[in-house]
Design a protein around this motif. Structure first.
Motif, PDB file in Angstrom:
ATOM      1  N   ASN A 148       5.578   6.029 -22.345  1.00 24.79           N
ATOM      2  CA  ASN A 148       5.311   6.189 -20.915  1.00 24.79           C
ATOM      3  C   ASN A 148       6.338   5.444 -20.063  1.00 24.79           C
ATOM      4  N   TRP A 149       7.427   5.022 -20.663  1.00 26.58           N
ATOM      5  CA  TRP A 149       8.419   4.163 -20.024  1.00 26.58           C
ATOM      6  C   TRP A 149       8.900   4.734 -18.688  1.00 26.58           C
ATOM      7  N   HIS A 150       9.520   5.892 -18.715  1.00 29.85           N
ATOM      8  CA  HIS A 150      10.114   6.472 -17.501  1.00 29.85           C
ATOM      9  C   HIS A 150       9.046   6.839 -16.479  1.00 29.85           C
ATOM     10  N   ARG A 151       7.965   7.395 -16.947  1.00 31.56           N
ATOM     11  CA  ARG A 151       6.885   7.797 -16.044  1.00 31.56           C
ATOM     12  C   ARG A 151       6.289   6.590 -15.328  1.00 31.56           C
ATOM     13  N   PHE A 152       6.073   5.503 -16.082  1.00 34.34           N
ATOM     14  CA  PHE A 152       5.501   4.308 -15.478  1.00 34.34           C
ATOM     15  C   PHE A 152       6.442   3.677 -14.463  1.00 34.34           C
ATOM     16  N   PHE A 153       7.716   3.535 -14.809  1.00 33.17           N
ATOM     17  CA  PHE A 153       8.643   2.896 -13.879  1.00 33.17           C
ATOM     18  C   PHE A 153       8.901   3.758 -12.644  1.00 33.17           C
ATOM     19  N   ALA A 154       8.781   5.073 -12.773  1.00 37.20           N
ATOM     20  CA  ALA A 154       8.854   5.937 -11.589  1.00 37.20           C
ATOM     21  C   ALA A 154       7.645   5.677 -10.696  1.00 37.20           C
ATOM     22  N   LEU A 155       6.473   5.540 -11.295  1.00 33.26           N
ATOM     23  CA  LEU A 155       5.248   5.235 -10.550  1.00 33.26           C
ATOM     24  C   LEU A 155       5.379   3.882  -9.850  1.00 33.26           C
ATOM     25  N   GLU A 156       5.838   2.875 -10.586  1.00 39.32           N
ATOM     26  CA  GLU A 156       6.002   1.547  -9.996  1.00 39.32           C
ATOM     27  C   GLU A 156       7.009   1.592  -8.842  1.00 39.32           C
ATOM     28  N   GLY A 157       8.084   2.345  -9.010  1.00 40.06           N
ATOM     29  CA  GLY A 157       9.084   2.479  -7.951  1.00 40.06           C
ATOM     30  C   GLY A 157       8.516   3.134  -6.698  1.00 40.06           C
ATOM     31  N   ARG A 158       7.682   4.178  -6.866  1.00 39.30           N
ATOM     32  CA  ARG A 158       7.036   4.821  -5.708  1.00 39.30           C
ATOM     33  C   ARG A 158       6.141   3.839  -4.965  1.00 39.30           C
ATOM     34  N   LEU A 159       5.384   3.049  -5.717  1.00 35.04           N
ATOM     35  CA  LEU A 159       4.508   2.063  -5.088  1.00 35.04           C
ATOM     36  C   LEU A 159       5.310   0.989  -4.356  1.00 35.04           C
ATOM     37  N   GLN A 160       6.368   0.497  -4.986  1.00 36.37           N
ATOM     38  CA  GLN A 160       7.196  -0.528  -4.336  1.00 36.37           C
ATOM     39  C   GLN A 160       7.840   0.022  -3.068  1.00 36.37           C
ATOM     40  N   HIS A 161       8.341   1.235  -3.124  1.00 36.65           N
ATOM     41  CA  HIS A 161       8.957   1.859  -1.952  1.00 36.65           C
ATOM     42  C   HIS A 161       7.925   2.014  -0.824  1.00 36.65           C
ATOM     43  N   ALA A 162       6.741   2.482  -1.176  1.00 39.93           N
ATOM     44  CA  ALA A 162       5.682   2.654  -0.170  1.00 39.93           C
ATOM     45  C   ALA A 162       5.293   1.302   0.433  1.00 39.93           C
ATOM     46  N   PHE A 163       5.200   0.265  -0.391  1.00 37.88           N
ATOM     47  CA  PHE A 163       4.865  -1.064   0.126  1.00 37.88           C
ATOM     48  C   PHE A 163       5.947  -1.557   1.073  1.00 37.88           C
ATOM     49  N   ASN A 164       7.195  -1.414   0.671  1.00 37.26           N
ATOM     50  CA  ASN A 164       8.303  -1.876   1.521  1.00 37.26           C
ATOM     51  C   ASN A 164       8.328  -1.138   2.858  1.00 37.26           C
ATOM     52  N   ASN A 165       7.913   0.127   2.875  1.00 35.85           N
ATOM     53  CA  ASN A 165       7.884   0.904   4.120  1.00 35.85           C
ATOM     54  C   ASN A 165       6.824   0.430   5.098  1.00 35.85           C
ATOM     55  N   ILE A 194       7.383 -10.707   2.033  1.00 39.41           N
ATOM     56  CA  ILE A 194       6.582 -10.448   0.826  1.00 39.41           C
ATOM     57  C   ILE A 194       7.251  -9.338   0.033  1.00 39.41           C
ATOM     58  N   ARG A 195       7.400  -9.584  -1.251  1.00 37.14           N
ATOM     59  CA  ARG A 195       8.078  -8.619  -2.131  1.00 37.14           C
ATOM     60  C   ARG A 195       7.178  -8.240  -3.298  1.00 37.14           C
ATOM     61  N   PRO A 196       7.081  -6.945  -3.567  1.00 38.23           N
ATOM     62  CA  PRO A 196       6.375  -6.539  -4.787  1.00 38.23           C
ATOM     63  C   PRO A 196       7.237  -6.887  -5.994  1.00 38.23           C
ATOM     64  N   MET A 197       6.631  -7.439  -6.998  1.00 35.19           N
ATOM     65  CA  MET A 197       7.385  -7.858  -8.173  1.00 35.19           C
ATOM     66  C   MET A 197       7.147  -6.892  -9.341  1.00 35.19           C
ATOM     67  N   ARG A 198       6.079  -7.040 -10.034  1.00 37.41           N
ATOM     68  CA  ARG A 198       5.834  -6.256 -11.233  1.00 37.41           C
ATOM     69  C   ARG A 198       4.404  -5.747 -11.235  1.00 37.41           C
ATOM     70  N   LEU A 199       4.259  -4.518 -11.651  1.00 35.75           N
ATOM     71  CA  LEU A 199       2.949  -3.898 -11.868  1.00 35.75           C
ATOM     72  C   LEU A 199       2.752  -3.801 -13.366  1.00 35.75           C
ATOM     73  N   ARG A 200       1.586  -4.181 -13.849  1.00 38.34           N
ATOM     74  CA  ARG A 200       1.255  -4.045 -15.262  1.00 38.34           C
ATOM     75  C   ARG A 200      -0.158  -3.500 -15.381  1.00 38.34           C
ATOM     76  N   CYS A 201      -0.308  -2.541 -16.296  1.00 36.82           N
ATOM     77  CA  CYS A 201      -1.614  -1.943 -16.551  1.00 36.82           C
ATOM     78  C   CYS A 201      -1.898  -1.978 -18.047  1.00 36.82           C
ATOM     79  N   SER A 202      -3.150  -2.259 -18.393  1.00 33.88           N
ATOM     80  CA  SER A 202      -3.564  -2.207 -19.793  1.00 33.88           C
ATOM     81  C   SER A 202      -4.372  -0.929 -20.001  1.00 33.88           C
ATOM     82  N   VAL A 203      -4.225  -0.380 -21.202  1.00 36.62           N
ATOM     83  CA  VAL A 203      -4.887   0.872 -21.551  1.00 36.62           C
ATOM     84  C   VAL A 203      -5.712   0.655 -22.805  1.00 36.62           C
ATOM     85  N   ASP A 204      -6.950   1.155 -22.790  1.00 33.60           N
ATOM     86  CA  ASP A 204      -7.763   1.194 -23.995  1.00 33.60           C
ATOM     87  C   ASP A 204      -7.115   2.240 -24.897  1.00 33.60           C
ATOM     88  N   ALA A 205      -6.485   1.797 -25.971  1.00 30.35           N
ATOM     89  CA  ALA A 205      -5.669   2.676 -26.800  1.00 30.35           C
ATOM     90  C   ALA A 205      -6.477   3.801 -27.447  1.00 30.35           C
TER      91      ALA A 205
END
Length: 160
Positions: free
Chosen positions: A40-57, A71-82
């Protein structure tokens, strides 16, 4: 050692290895690593980038109007029940700073707060539903799956 004994011994060793491997499977994984390592690497970082961009706006008109203007968004992390493929928890880290020069002694005085904000997720939210909701029109303000709450709502309860 006869051949039948060797076969039973080999089968036992294989079964023990499979049992150990099954026990070693983690109950929870990072969203990046669901359903397998870095899947989920690319999909997740695209999601995180959209959120960071929206926050900065919106930051200048909302969260960054008060005591901290940077205030700066740093890192988003999510855990998944595998086993279930559901998002268990998401935390989004933010940082800010305030720096001023002391007129009395010339020292630079600093404050550097951080916040860990929990996204208001409904229990049982699938990975697919989570991704779909944050890929929508407005990832900060659109409701998260199964709720009337948005990521923005989680931030207003957290950053102050």
């Amino acid at each position: 050692m006869n051949r039948r004994h060797c076969i039973r011994l080999t089968a036992s060793v294989l079964l023990l290895g499979l049992a150990a491997q099954a026990q070693a499977s983690p109950a929870y994984v990072d969203l990046i690593d669901y359903p397998r390592s870095e899947a989920n690497w690319h999909r997740f970082f695209a999601l995180e980038g959209r959120l960071q961009h929206a926050f900065n706006n919106i930051c200048g008109d909302t969260f960054c109007e008060g005591e901290y203007s940077d205030i700066r968004p740093m890192r988003l992390r999510c855990s998944v029940d595998a086993a279930r493929g559901t998002v268990h928890e998401c935390l989004w880290a933010f940082a800010a700073s305030d720096m001023r020069v002391s007129a009395a002694d010339g020292r630079v005085v600093t404050r550097q707060p951080t916040w860990l904000c929990r996204l208001p997720l409904m229990s049982g939210t699938t990975v697919e539903a989570f991704h779909a909701s944050l890929a929508a029109h407005d990832p900060l303000h659109d409701p998260l799956p199964g709720t009337t709450s948005s990521t923005y709502d989680g931030l207003t309860d957290c950053i102050h």
